[in-house]
Design a protein around this motif. Sequence first.
Motif, PDB file in Angstrom:
ATOM      1  N   UNK A 147      22.442  62.765 -48.772  1.00  0.00           N
ATOM      2  CA  UNK A 147      21.457  63.578 -49.502  1.00  0.00           C
ATOM      3  C   UNK A 147      21.660  63.493 -51.001  1.00  0.00           C
ATOM      4  N   UNK A 148      22.930  63.444 -51.415  1.00  0.00           N
ATOM      5  CA  UNK A 148      23.219  63.326 -52.846  1.00  0.00           C
ATOM      6  C   UNK A 148      22.626  62.043 -53.410  1.00  0.00           C
ATOM      7  N   UNK A 149      22.766  60.950 -52.672  1.00  0.00           N
ATOM      8  CA  UNK A 149      22.202  59.681 -53.120  1.00  0.00           C
ATOM      9  C   UNK A 149      20.688  59.682 -53.110  1.00  0.00           C
ATOM     10  N   UNK A 204      16.142  58.656 -55.701  1.00  0.00           N
ATOM     11  CA  UNK A 204      14.909  59.435 -55.726  1.00  0.00           C
ATOM     12  C   UNK A 204      13.864  58.781 -56.624  1.00  0.00           C
ATOM     13  N   UNK A 205      14.329  58.123 -57.676  1.00  0.00           N
ATOM     14  CA  UNK A 205      13.434  57.395 -58.583  1.00  0.00           C
ATOM     15  C   UNK A 205      14.178  56.159 -59.061  1.00  0.00           C
ATOM     16  N   UNK A 233      19.799  52.488 -46.934  1.00  0.00           N
ATOM     17  CA  UNK A 233      20.939  53.234 -47.468  1.00  0.00           C
ATOM     18  C   UNK A 233      21.434  54.274 -46.465  1.00  0.00           C
ATOM     19  N   UNK A 234      20.518  55.034 -45.880  1.00  0.00           N
ATOM     20  CA  UNK A 234      20.882  56.088 -44.928  1.00  0.00           C
ATOM     21  C   UNK A 234      21.533  55.516 -43.678  1.00  0.00           C
ATOM     22  N   UNK A 271      29.406  66.116 -43.526  1.00  0.00           N
ATOM     23  CA  UNK A 271      29.869  65.577 -44.797  1.00  0.00           C
ATOM     24  C   UNK A 271      29.139  64.278 -45.137  1.00  0.00           C
ATOM     25  N   UNK A 272      28.930  63.429 -44.134  1.00  0.00           N
ATOM     26  CA  UNK A 272      28.212  62.173 -44.361  1.00  0.00           C
ATOM     27  C   UNK A 272      26.771  62.451 -44.784  1.00  0.00           C
TER      28      UNK A 272
END
Length: 226
Positions: free
Chosen positions: A88-90, A96-97, A22-23, A82-83
């Motif tokens: 980080x939001x995702x 995260x779980x 994802x990152x 911004x990216x």
Amino acid sequence: MAASFQIRKYQDDDAETVREIFTLGLSEHVPSLFMHLLKQPVTQMVLMCVFCTLMASSKSFLLPILAVTLLLAGIRQFVVHMANRYIETGLSGDLNDISEAYLKQKDSCFWVAESDSRVVGCVACLPAENAPGCLQMKRLSVRRSHRATGIAKALCRTVADFSSERGHAGVILCTSMVQTSAQKLYEHMGYERIREFAPPGFLFKVTNFVTFEYRLDLQRSGKKDN
């Protein structure tokens, strides 16, 4: 390039690899977003004003060129920032779980693509908040080394089959204007662009950044297959 792979349901051991995919996938769009910002009239006007003002006051090319170069570097760092915030939001949200977000909820699921015992892609779906009767496809990403092998198409079909089996009318998804390869994939898979909108925030409106929403009509798609 052909690849041998399988699509399977996510397991907790896949967490770190999925987060990495994802990152890396989102980070690839930084250059495209940077170029989009440079093409905007407001950006070009600022750069031109800075250059002309310093040129007139300093009577030298060196200072205005240096200032514009620093501005460009600052704009790129802002894009990276911004990216990273979006990533980080995702990572702190649904990724995260993943089991809690997707595997324990009704009409939700998360899959990974595995090739040579290595996770190389992922996709998820969950009920669409603003489209009753539809599921929303999310987190589609494939490692660069395994693209153009049919994995992304197989992941898309997995979501469509999952949605159809549960009687949903369609699948929707959102993708940004800079994700041109994703747009081509979705359109090839039968998705139609149904609307475009600017994400919340003044910056997105000023820079003419838009998000596209696509929909796959499963009933119509099923008729075509028959």
